[in-house]
Design an enzyme around this catalytic site. Structure first.
Site, PDB file in Angstrom:
ATOM      1  N   THR A   1       0.861  -1.111  -0.003  1.00 30.08           N
ATOM      2  CA  THR A   1      -0.195  -0.064   0.213  1.00 30.08           C
ATOM      3  C   THR A   1       0.747   1.244   0.138  1.00 30.08           C
ATOM      4  OG1 THR A   1      -1.680  -1.320   1.132  1.00 30.08           O
ATOM      5  CG2 THR A   1      -1.958   1.007   1.261  1.00 30.08           C
TER       6      THR A   1
ATOM      7  N   ASP B   1      -5.211  -1.657  -4.870  1.00 30.37           N
ATOM      8  CA  ASP B   1      -4.668  -2.377  -3.892  1.00 30.37           C
ATOM      9  C   ASP B   1      -5.695  -3.495  -3.793  1.00 30.37           C
ATOM     10  OD1 ASP B   1      -2.992  -2.528  -1.557  1.00 30.37           O
ATOM     11  OD2 ASP B   1      -4.179  -1.163  -0.686  1.00 30.37           O
ATOM     12  N   GLU B   2      -5.230  -4.555  -3.052  1.00 25.89           N
ATOM     13  CA  GLU B   2      -5.703  -5.879  -2.536  1.00 25.89           C
ATOM     14  C   GLU B   2      -6.379  -6.553  -3.957  1.00 25.89           C
ATOM     15  OE1 GLU B   2      -5.608  -6.574   0.571  1.00 25.89           O
ATOM     16  OE2 GLU B   2      -5.377  -4.922   1.864  1.00 25.89           O
TER      17      GLU B   2
ATOM     18  N   GLN C   1      -3.586 -13.629   1.363  1.00 26.17           N
ATOM     19  CA  GLN C   1      -4.603 -12.816   2.082  1.00 26.17           C
ATOM     20  C   GLN C   1      -5.947 -12.878   1.505  1.00 26.17           C
ATOM     21  OE1 GLN C   1      -3.242  -9.092   4.093  1.00 26.17           O
ATOM     22  NE2 GLN C   1      -1.394  -9.552   3.139  1.00 26.17           N
TER      23      GLN C   1
ATOM     24  N   ARG D   1      -1.624  -8.349  11.374  1.00 24.31           N
ATOM     25  CA  ARG D   1      -2.370  -7.151  11.587  1.00 24.31           C
ATOM     26  C   ARG D   1      -1.445  -6.324  12.769  1.00 24.31           C
ATOM     27  NH1 ARG D   1      -3.347  -6.084   7.344  1.00 24.31           N
ATOM     28  NH2 ARG D   1      -2.477  -8.048   7.004  1.00 24.31           N
TER      29      ARG D   1
HETATM   30  P1  ATP Z   1      -0.988  -5.450   3.860  1.00 20.81           P
HETATM   31  O1  ATP Z   1      -0.547  -6.995   2.997  1.00 20.81           O
HETATM   32  O2  ATP Z   1      -1.346  -6.018   5.160  1.00 20.81           O
HETATM   33  O3  ATP Z   1      -2.003  -4.927   3.226  1.00 20.81           O
HETATM   34  P2  ATP Z   1       0.895  -3.824   2.940  1.00 20.81           P
HETATM   35  O4  ATP Z   1       2.013  -4.728   2.085  1.00 20.81           O
HETATM   36  O5  ATP Z   1       0.212  -2.895   2.131  1.00 20.81           O
HETATM   37  O6  ATP Z   1       0.350  -4.753   3.948  1.00 20.81           O
HETATM   38  P3  ATP Z   1       1.858  -1.520   4.032  1.00 20.81           P
HETATM   39  O7  ATP Z   1       0.756  -1.319   5.053  1.00 20.81           O
HETATM   40  O8  ATP Z   1       2.095  -0.529   2.983  1.00 20.81           O
HETATM   41  O9  ATP Z   1       2.081  -2.931   3.615  1.00 20.81           O
HETATM   42  O10 ATP Z   1       3.363  -1.441   5.094  1.00 20.81           O
HETATM   43  C1  ATP Z   1       3.183  -1.861   6.527  1.00 20.81           C
HETATM   44  C2  ATP Z   1       3.889  -1.112   7.370  1.00 20.81           C
HETATM   45  O11 ATP Z   1       5.327  -1.073   7.205  1.00 20.81           O
HETATM   46  C3  ATP Z   1       3.512   0.321   7.265  1.00 20.81           C
HETATM   47  O12 ATP Z   1       3.360   1.014   8.427  1.00 20.81           O
HETATM   48  C4  ATP Z   1       4.420   1.181   6.501  1.00 20.81           C
HETATM   49  O13 ATP Z   1       4.258   2.449   6.594  1.00 20.81           O
HETATM   50  C5  ATP Z   1       5.672   0.431   6.694  1.00 20.81           C
HETATM   51  N1  ATP Z   1       6.681   0.456   5.805  1.00 20.81           N
HETATM   52  C6  ATP Z   1       6.609  -0.167   4.516  1.00 20.81           C
HETATM   53  N2  ATP Z   1       7.856   0.086   3.860  1.00 20.81           N
HETATM   54  C7  ATP Z   1       8.667   0.679   4.348  1.00 20.81           C
HETATM   55  C8  ATP Z   1       9.952   1.334   4.431  1.00 20.81           C
HETATM   56  N3  ATP Z   1      10.509   1.110   3.050  1.00 20.81           N
HETATM   57  N4  ATP Z   1      10.390   1.853   5.492  1.00 20.81           N
HETATM   58  C9  ATP Z   1       9.704   1.927   6.302  1.00 20.81           C
HETATM   59  N5  ATP Z   1       8.415   1.537   6.803  1.00 20.81           N
HETATM   60  C10 ATP Z   1       7.877   1.095   5.643  1.00 20.81           C
HETATM   61 MG    MG Z   2      -1.844  -2.926   2.241  1.00 21.65          MG
END
Ligand code: ATP
Ligand code: MG
Length: 747
Positions: free
Chosen positions: A34, A220-221, A251, A601
């Site tokens: 995301t 997304d998703e 997921q 989560r």
């Molecule tokens: P999900 O599969 O649950 O939707 P996601 O892959 O979309 O997860 P994000 O929600 O985008 O993951 O990121 C998870 C957490 O990690 C968030 O708090 C995000 O800000 C942090 N994060 C992601 N990449 C980095 C990075 N390169 N540096 C620091 N923090 C990061």
């Molecule tokens: Mg996400």
């Protein structure tokens, strides 16, 4: 490199920079998918000079859309995101349809029917067709229709394919249901996706216009898109082919709603030149939490093997809470929340409590209320589904769209106007004879040959609606609702009734009024009745959250997707509940993916809880601990007493880790046995131990804490109410706690 791109790792950055052509990011939970979408949008605007209005980003919830906007404004400058198109499939297409739907024969003021509305319409259609809900359950018909719509199987095709008598009957209902929706100038949720496809097919020039407009499409998703969503996205991206999708097959949890993971797996078939990125680093959770997630998901046969490596430290072990019934379970959860808050000042918003089924929420809610823990529940009895809110909203819908007969029937006798069923049936007949809408029949009641008293009541009703309509033309939703309350005396009626229920309703209606006022304040240029109704009919349960509030979030695991919380409780970890009754291996795998979503989560601390007995279907049932718990390495789970599960008497879990599934008797709790341990944390109200405990601590004293487990006092600071102790906990490391609140037990 622009500064903000430094906040990404190398692969994330590559995915952001690959702006042209089809791209897919396939990666595990918390790896920043995301975040990549958000940064990519910022990059397009800031560095590629793409106009924000040429970007369409589709998120899974409205809340996620709001967060994305907020984030983009943070990276660029305030207001940068205002002309971006970000929203759920449903909200974006509802908005687009308002501009184009007249081309396919609807009025732009169409109503949006939610699941309850459409269920009641299905029921009505069945009644008209003399189909008894006893032999053909309404829920089954409704879900079959919805699933078919999501697979883009419309009534003619459904009819052709109807294999047996039951399906033929459903085909009849489906046909009539679609017809009735049209007569009501209404769309159900599924139509919000189907109608665009109809529109694009019949009016290719509209599609071309939108293809030109939305040069960059981001989703997304993506693993949870269904066939219609897939089709719409494909149509829009067909010209520029700048389609960017992110997802995680592990997921995928909406197959029951028609989501089709093959959309993700076959991305390459549609876009042979697609670039694929895999993110490996998890930035969300501790090593322990991630290990649990990996342990669990690796049991699934159907999955794309993915690596996911924790960036954070080991963190605290997972705590398993066991209670003798569901109330005790909820109390223990409440106790843990209290202790953690007192120990390290965590805010309520740091906590989330998940459950597998909505029915579980009531007890948890009760206990939170009793313990004065502020909470917000996101579930079946969401604010918008309450009767009084639906009634007020029905008024507003009718004002906007007078062909909405469903809404009319809801409010024609509310508050009571002595218009009973007999009168309503006469009115329906009159409307049918004249081939006019029900509302037109109300307006022309004088010609219907009804009794004078009825004509009077109907005329009065019509003049209220007309007055509200005039108000709606000039004013905001707030003005319209105020007029409704003033004219009908709705609020005072409820106040006079003076029962707890009526007062709660009174409060809810007040709340709705405040919402319209807030809406007008926040959307000064678009706060019409239509704008307000569109927004609330698409508000998912989670979206009721107000940013500024500080409360514990209660929700189903499904609703938790994409979110993160420092502390997560997954409750009801019992066989037949989580996993919910599952017979097919594919169903078990979906439950397991759901469990994976729940675990991932959590950022810092995960609790899993279960009850040895639970009221289900009106009966107390004995429960078995969920086999899912055995799938986690017992070395990373501790009991409430702080003892490792691998060392606890119930050794069985270790066997499970060796790859042999464990079922049956060894796990079965003995009803009423002492295994229902005495809680180490006292219930609400009896916290804050006093004097006696104060002097009990010296360096070296062995203590027990409800969450951190066993430990040894390293240092004692101060005295009296302000006394603090520094403790070295065996598993949780060093912590300094206020004695007054920590609820420590000297052992
Ligand atoms: P999900 O599969 O649950 O939707 P996601 O892959 O979309 O997860 P994000 O929600 O985008 O993951 O990121 C998870 C957490 O990690 C968030 O708090 C995000 O800000 C942090 N994060 C992601 N990449 C980095 C990075 N390169 N540096 C620091 N923090 C990061
Ligand atoms: Mg996400």
């Amino acid at each position: 490199m622009t500064d903000f791109l430094r906040e990404l790792n190398d692969v994330q950055r590559e995915a952001v920079l690959a702006t042209e052509g089809p791209v897919m990011v396939l990666a595990g939970a918390g790896s920043g998918k995301t975040r990549v979408i958000t940064f990519r949008i910022a990059h397009l605007i800031r560095n590629q000079r793409v106009s924000p209005q040429n970007i369409l980003a589709l998120t899974f919830t409205n809340k996620a859309a709001g967060e994305m906007r907020h984030r983009i404004d943070g990276i660029l400058e305030q207001g940068s995101s205002s002309s971006l198109w970000i929203g759920t499939f449903h909200s974006v297409f509802a908005r687009l349809l308002r501009s184009y739907i007249h081309l396919i024969g609807y009025d732009r003021n169409f109503s949006i029917f939610d699941a309850d509305d459409s269920k009641s319409l299905v029921k009505q259609c069945m009644k008209e067709l003399n189909l008894s809900p006893e032999t053909l359950p309404v829920n089954l018909v409704h879900s079959t229709i919805s699933k078919s719509k999501n697979n883009f199987v419309l009534p003619p095709e459904f009819h052709r394919k109807a294999i047996d008598d039951q399906y033929q009957k459903i085909a009849l209902v489906y046909e009539r249901y679609v017809q009735r929706l049209r007569e009501n100038n209404a769309l159900d949720f599924d139509d919000l996706l189907i109608k665009p496809i109809e529109l694009f097919t019949e009016h290719p020039q509209v599609l071309e216009q939108l293809q030109e407009y939305f040069r960059y499409l981001l989703i997304d998703e993506y693993q949870d898109t269904n066939r219609v969503q897939y089709l719409v996205a494909k149509m829009i991206a067909a010209k520029h082919r700048n389609i960017f999708v992110v997802g995680d097959d592990a997921q995928s949890i909406y197959s029951w709603r028609g989501a089709d993971i093959s959309n993700m797996l076959n991305f390459n078939d549609d876009y042979g030149d697609a670039q694929l990125f895999k993110l490996v680093d998890n930035y969300r959770s501790t090593k322990t939490i991630l290990q649990a997630a990996n342990n669990v998901i690796s049991r699934n046969q159907r999955q794309i093997k993915k690596e996911l490596v924790a960036n954070a430290g080991t963190g605290e072990p997972i705590t398993l809470i066991e209670a003798y019934n569901e109330r005790r379970e909820a109390e223990k959860v409440g106790d843990c929340i209290r202790s953690i808050r007192l120990a390290n000042g965590a805010e309520y918003r740091a906590f989330a409590i998940f459950y597998r089924t909505n029915a579980q929420s009531r007890v948890i809610e009760d206990v939170m209320r009793q313990n004065r823990i502020p909470y917000k529940i996101f579930g079946s009895v969401s604010f918008y589904k309450r009767k009084e809110i639906k009634d007020a909203v029905a008024y507003m819908r009718l004002v906007l769209n007078d062909r909405d007969s469903e809404s009319l029937l809801r409010v024609i006798n509310f508050p009571p106007r002595k218009i009973g069923d007999v009168s309503i049936n006469k009115l329906k007949e009159f409307a049918e004879e004249q081939n006019i809408s029900l509302y037109d029949a109300v307006r022309r009641a004088g010609e219907g040959g009804f009794q004078a008293r009825l004509v009077g009541a109907l005329t009065q009703f019509a003049s209220l609606i007309e007055a509200m309509r005039r108000q709606a033309e000039e004013g905001t939703a707030y003005d319209v609702l105020s007029m409704l309350y003033d004219t009908t005396g709705l609020l005072s009626l409820l106040k006079e009734e003076n029962t707890p229920e009526s007062l709660a309703r009174h409060e809810n209606l007040q709340e709705l009024l405040s919402m319209t006022r807030d809406f007008a304040d926040h959307n000064p240029s678009s706060a019409t009745l239509g704008d307000f109704l569109s927004t609330i009919s698409l508000a998912s349960d989670y979206d009721e959250t107000q940013e500024s509030d500080n409360y514990v979030s209660l929700m189903t695991v499904h609703a938790a997707k994409g979110l993160e919380f420092p502390v997560v409780f997954v409750t009801g970890m019992e066989e037949k509940l989580f996993p919910l009754n599952s017979y097919e291996p594919s169903e078990v795998e979906e439950e397991r993916r759901l469990f994976y979503v729940a675990i991932t989560r959590a950022r810092e601390k995960l609790f899993l809880s279960w009850a040895q007995s639970r009221y289900m279907y009106g009966q107390p049932q004995m429960c078995l601990r969920s086999t899912f718990i055995n799938e986690i390495d017992p070395d990373i789970i501790v009991t409430e007493g702080g003892r490792k599960l691998s060392e606890s008497p119930k050794k069985v879990a270790a066997t499970a880790m060796a790859g042999r599934p464990v079922f049956g008797s060894s796990l079965r709790p003995q009803p009423g046995s002492p295994s229902a341990k005495v809680p180490t944390v006292k219930p609400a109200g009896s916290a804050a131990p006093t004097g006696a405990a104060k002097s009990a601590y010296r360096v070296g004293t062995k203590v027990q804490h409800a969450i951190f487990g066993p430990g040894t006092v390293l240092e004692v600071q101060g005295s009296g109410a302000k006394q603090k102790v520094k403790i070295n906990f065996r598993t949780a490391g060093e912590k300094t706690l206020m004695v007054q609140y920590a609820n420590l037990k000297v052992v």
